[in-house]
Scaffold this motif. Structure first.
Motif, PDB file in Angstrom:
ATOM      1  N   ARG A 170       0.836  -1.202   0.000  1.00 16.88           N
ATOM      2  CA  ARG A 170       0.000   0.000   0.000  1.00 16.88           C
ATOM      3  C   ARG A 170       0.871   1.252   0.000  1.00 16.88           C
ATOM      4  O   ARG A 170       2.036   1.225   0.405  1.00 16.88           O
ATOM      5  CB  ARG A 170      -0.898   0.001   1.236  1.00 16.88           C
ATOM      6  CG  ARG A 170      -1.867  -1.146   1.251  1.00 16.88           C
ATOM      7  CD  ARG A 170      -2.705  -1.097   2.495  1.00 16.88           C
ATOM      8  NE  ARG A 170      -3.646  -2.211   2.508  1.00 16.88           N
ATOM      9  CZ  ARG A 170      -4.399  -2.507   3.536  1.00 16.88           C
ATOM     10  NH1 ARG A 170      -4.336  -1.791   4.649  1.00 16.88           N
ATOM     11  NH2 ARG A 170      -5.221  -3.526   3.480  1.00 16.88           N
ATOM     12  N   ALA A 171       0.296   2.338  -0.439  1.00 22.92           N
ATOM     13  CA  ALA A 171       1.022   3.612  -0.512  1.00 22.92           C
ATOM     14  C   ALA A 171       1.506   4.075   0.854  1.00 22.92           C
ATOM     15  O   ALA A 171       2.533   4.734   0.962  1.00 22.92           O
ATOM     16  CB  ALA A 171       0.135   4.681  -1.147  1.00 22.92           C
ATOM     17  N   ASP A 172       0.768   3.717   1.918  1.00 25.23           N
ATOM     18  CA  ASP A 172       1.159   4.153   3.266  1.00 25.23           C
ATOM     19  C   ASP A 172       2.281   3.300   3.855  1.00 25.23           C
ATOM     20  O   ASP A 172       2.683   3.491   5.002  1.00 25.23           O
ATOM     21  CB  ASP A 172      -0.053   4.151   4.204  1.00 25.23           C
ATOM     22  CG  ASP A 172      -0.660   2.777   4.410  1.00 25.23           C
ATOM     23  OD1 ASP A 172      -0.106   1.783   3.895  1.00 25.23           O
ATOM     24  OD2 ASP A 172      -1.700   2.691   5.089  1.00 25.23           O
ATOM     25  N   GLY A 173       2.817   2.342   3.057  1.00 25.08           N
ATOM     26  CA  GLY A 173       3.922   1.517   3.515  1.00 25.08           C
ATOM     27  C   GLY A 173       3.491   0.231   4.189  1.00 25.08           C
ATOM     28  O   GLY A 173       4.302  -0.643   4.434  1.00 25.08           O
TER      29      GLY A 173
ATOM     30  N   HIS B 137       1.404  -3.346   4.342  1.00 24.74           N
ATOM     31  CA  HIS B 137       1.064  -4.343   3.335  1.00 24.74           C
ATOM     32  C   HIS B 137       0.031  -5.310   3.912  1.00 24.74           C
ATOM     33  O   HIS B 137      -0.152  -5.395   5.119  1.00 24.74           O
ATOM     34  CB  HIS B 137       2.302  -5.089   2.857  1.00 24.74           C
ATOM     35  CG  HIS B 137       2.924  -5.943   3.919  1.00 24.74           C
ATOM     36  ND1 HIS B 137       3.751  -5.427   4.887  1.00 24.74           N
ATOM     37  CD2 HIS B 137       2.811  -7.260   4.178  1.00 24.74           C
ATOM     38  CE1 HIS B 137       4.124  -6.398   5.695  1.00 24.74           C
ATOM     39  NE2 HIS B 137       3.570  -7.526   5.291  1.00 24.74           N
TER      40      HIS B 137
END
Length: 125
Positions: free
Chosen positions: A73-76, A78
């Motif tokens: 995910r973009a926020d780091g 997963h």
């Protein structure tokens, strides 16, 4: 750990597959999973506690009945997603009266084959 049921040499033991298929919750998950679903989505859809769902997903990936993939995910953070890794499971007995297990896998797309190949290359580095 992500297991690839399509990789060569990953055929599961007969007892591992039978144990998964004899489990009511595992069969419910197999009947419920659509495309790629998270453990939370499957837990909710099957009305099974999340901790139990994780154990069942581990059982099913070990039996190569589910394919686990990681979504970054973009926020780091997963998450793992699961989808069916079989079309048919056949149990037969050969002429020597030994059990034979045959698992028919769905066809993989070109993207899936490339991702698998890249994963194998990275492991060799």
């Amino acid at each position: 750990m992500v297991r690839d049921p399509f990789a060569e040499g990953t055929e599961p033991e007969l007892t591992t597959v039978l144990e998964a298929l004899c489990d009511d919750d595992c069969r419910e998950i197999a009947e419920t999973v659509e495309s790629a679903m998270t453990a939370s989505e499957l837990s909710e859809a099957c009305d099974v506690p999340l901790s139990t769902t994780y154990r069942k997903l581990d059982t099913m990936t070990e039996a190569t009945l589910l394919e686990e993939s990681i979504e970054i995910r973009a926020d780091g953070r997963h998450t793992s997603r699961y989808r069916l890794a079989f079309e048919e499971v056949l149990l037969s007995i050969d002429e020597d009266r030994r059990f034979e297990l045959t698992i028919t896998r769905p066809a993989r797309t070109a993207d899936e084959r490339l991702a698998s190949l890249w994963s194998e290359v990275k492991e060799g580095l």
